[in-house]
Write a protein that holds these residues in place. Structure first.
Motif, PDB file in Angstrom:
ATOM      1  N   SER A  34       0.812  -1.332   0.000  1.00  0.00           N
ATOM      2  CA  SER A  34      -0.079   0.063   0.093  1.00  0.00           C
ATOM      3  C   SER A  34       0.652   1.155   0.107  1.00  0.00           C
ATOM      4  O   SER A  34       0.467   2.375  -0.782  1.00  0.00           O
ATOM      5  CB  SER A  34      -0.733   0.027   1.061  1.00  0.00           C
ATOM      6  N   ASN A  35       1.971   1.098   0.759  1.00  0.00           N
ATOM      7  CA  ASN A  35       2.793   2.486   0.645  1.00  0.00           C
ATOM      8  C   ASN A  35       3.373   2.509  -0.676  1.00  0.00           C
ATOM      9  O   ASN A  35       3.526   3.892  -1.112  1.00  0.00           O
ATOM     10  CB  ASN A  35       3.862   2.105   1.631  1.00  0.00           C
ATOM     11  N   ARG A  36       3.856   1.607  -1.285  1.00  0.00           N
ATOM     12  CA  ARG A  36       4.438   1.487  -2.725  1.00  0.00           C
ATOM     13  C   ARG A  36       3.389   2.226  -3.521  1.00  0.00           C
ATOM     14  O   ARG A  36       3.535   3.177  -4.461  1.00  0.00           O
ATOM     15  CB  ARG A  36       4.608   0.099  -3.296  1.00  0.00           C
ATOM     16  N   SER A  93       3.021   6.034  -2.950  1.00  0.00           N
ATOM     17  CA  SER A  93       4.115   6.627  -3.400  1.00  0.00           C
ATOM     18  C   SER A  93       4.155   6.699  -5.213  1.00  0.00           C
ATOM     19  O   SER A  93       4.539   7.771  -5.680  1.00  0.00           O
ATOM     20  CB  SER A  93       5.496   6.036  -2.939  1.00  0.00           C
ATOM     21  N   ALA A  94       3.900   5.610  -5.610  1.00  0.00           N
ATOM     22  CA  ALA A  94       3.556   5.769  -7.150  1.00  0.00           C
ATOM     23  C   ALA A  94       2.360   6.518  -7.527  1.00  0.00           C
ATOM     24  O   ALA A  94       2.903   7.346  -8.675  1.00  0.00           O
ATOM     25  CB  ALA A  94       3.357   4.272  -7.631  1.00  0.00           C
ATOM     26  N   ALA A  95       1.410   6.702  -7.094  1.00  0.00           N
ATOM     27  CA  ALA A  95       0.372   7.513  -7.457  1.00  0.00           C
ATOM     28  C   ALA A  95       0.959   9.010  -6.942  1.00  0.00           C
ATOM     29  O   ALA A  95       0.462   9.868  -7.739  1.00  0.00           O
ATOM     30  CB  ALA A  95      -0.726   7.478  -6.417  1.00  0.00           C
ATOM     31  N   ARG A  96       1.701   9.377  -6.085  1.00  0.00           N
ATOM     32  CA  ARG A  96       2.075  10.619  -5.908  1.00  0.00           C
ATOM     33  C   ARG A  96       3.216  11.171  -6.996  1.00  0.00           C
ATOM     34  O   ARG A  96       2.945  12.147  -7.280  1.00  0.00           O
ATOM     35  CB  ARG A  96       2.667  10.860  -4.198  1.00  0.00           C
ATOM     36  N   SER A 129       3.173  10.058  -9.920  1.00  0.00           N
ATOM     37  CA  SER A 129       2.359  10.155 -11.207  1.00  0.00           C
ATOM     38  C   SER A 129       1.553  11.589 -11.147  1.00  0.00           C
ATOM     39  O   SER A 129       1.545  12.149 -12.125  1.00  0.00           O
ATOM     40  CB  SER A 129       1.223   9.015 -11.575  1.00  0.00           C
ATOM     41  N   GLN A 130       1.173  12.145 -10.215  1.00  0.00           N
ATOM     42  CA  GLN A 130       0.689  13.558  -9.758  1.00  0.00           C
ATOM     43  C   GLN A 130       1.631  14.325 -10.289  1.00  0.00           C
ATOM     44  O   GLN A 130       1.367  15.525 -10.683  1.00  0.00           O
ATOM     45  CB  GLN A 130       0.138  13.529  -8.492  1.00  0.00           C
ATOM     46  N   ARG A 131       2.946  14.393  -9.803  1.00  0.00           N
ATOM     47  CA  ARG A 131       4.105  15.280  -9.963  1.00  0.00           C
ATOM     48  C   ARG A 131       4.217  15.394 -11.438  1.00  0.00           C
ATOM     49  O   ARG A 131       4.551  16.514 -11.958  1.00  0.00           O
ATOM     50  CB  ARG A 131       5.127  14.952  -9.022  1.00  0.00           C
ATOM     51  N   ALA A 132       4.315  14.270 -12.081  1.00  0.00           N
ATOM     52  CA  ALA A 132       4.703  14.422 -13.389  1.00  0.00           C
ATOM     53  C   ALA A 132       3.739  14.707 -14.584  1.00  0.00           C
ATOM     54  O   ALA A 132       2.921  15.555 -14.434  1.00  0.00           O
ATOM     55  CB  ALA A 132       5.098  12.982 -13.704  1.00  0.00           C
TER      56      ALA A 132
END
Length: 159
Positions: free
Chosen positions: A146-148, A151-154, A156-159
């Protein structure tokens, strides 16, 4: 010569938290000989098979391996001798009371120097069953996944 301050970890029992459910922890001093202290200062010890036994109102640490000091002479110590733990009477009374319950044991978790004095962190523990160990591993794996994902969703939001 300046006095030592802070903590210096010598050894820890990583498998203990996997095999046991830790109920309470205590810090205890150790009665050691000179060559044992020198060997510990070199950072050599193993807590793997260690356990604490309460006998006659005293606590004794068994099966902790402190190897012989290499420059030691005939004064060297036995590597797996039993060592006395320094605890308050109230702590020993509490441990005696708790270990009389079934399934409870006392194990060493960490061996370290605190302000120049050798200390051992012992824990009142209850042995885990095989299914408890599997459940703990599953929970750890689920939180990691769940932590991975978070962090992957975060990312992708920055990019």
């Amino acid at each position: 010569m300046a006095k030592e301050t802070g903590h210096k970890l010598i050894a820890q029992n990583k498998k203990a938290r996997h095999d046991y459910l830790i109920l309470d922890t205590f810090e205890a001093g150790l009665v050691l000989t000179g060559t044992e202290v020198k060997s510990l200062r070199m950072g050599r010890a193993s807590l793997v098979d260690g356990f604490v036994q309460l006998d006659g109102g005293e606590a004794w640490l068994h099966n902790v391996h402190i190897p012989e000091y290499t420059q030691g002479t005939w004064t060297n110590h036995a590597a797996r001798r039993k060592r006395k733990l320094l605890l308050h009477k109230t702590e020993i009374a509490k441990l005696i009371h708790k270990t009389q319950e079934s399934g409870h044991t006392i194990i060493p978790l960490r061996l370290y120097f605190k302000d120049g004095r050798a200390k051992v962190e012992i824990a009142l523990a209850k042995g885990k069953k095989e299914y408890d160990k599997r459940q703990t591993l599953r929970e750890k794996q689920d939180t990691r996944e769940s932590n991975r994902a978070i962090s992957a969703a975060r990312r992708s939001q920055r990019a």
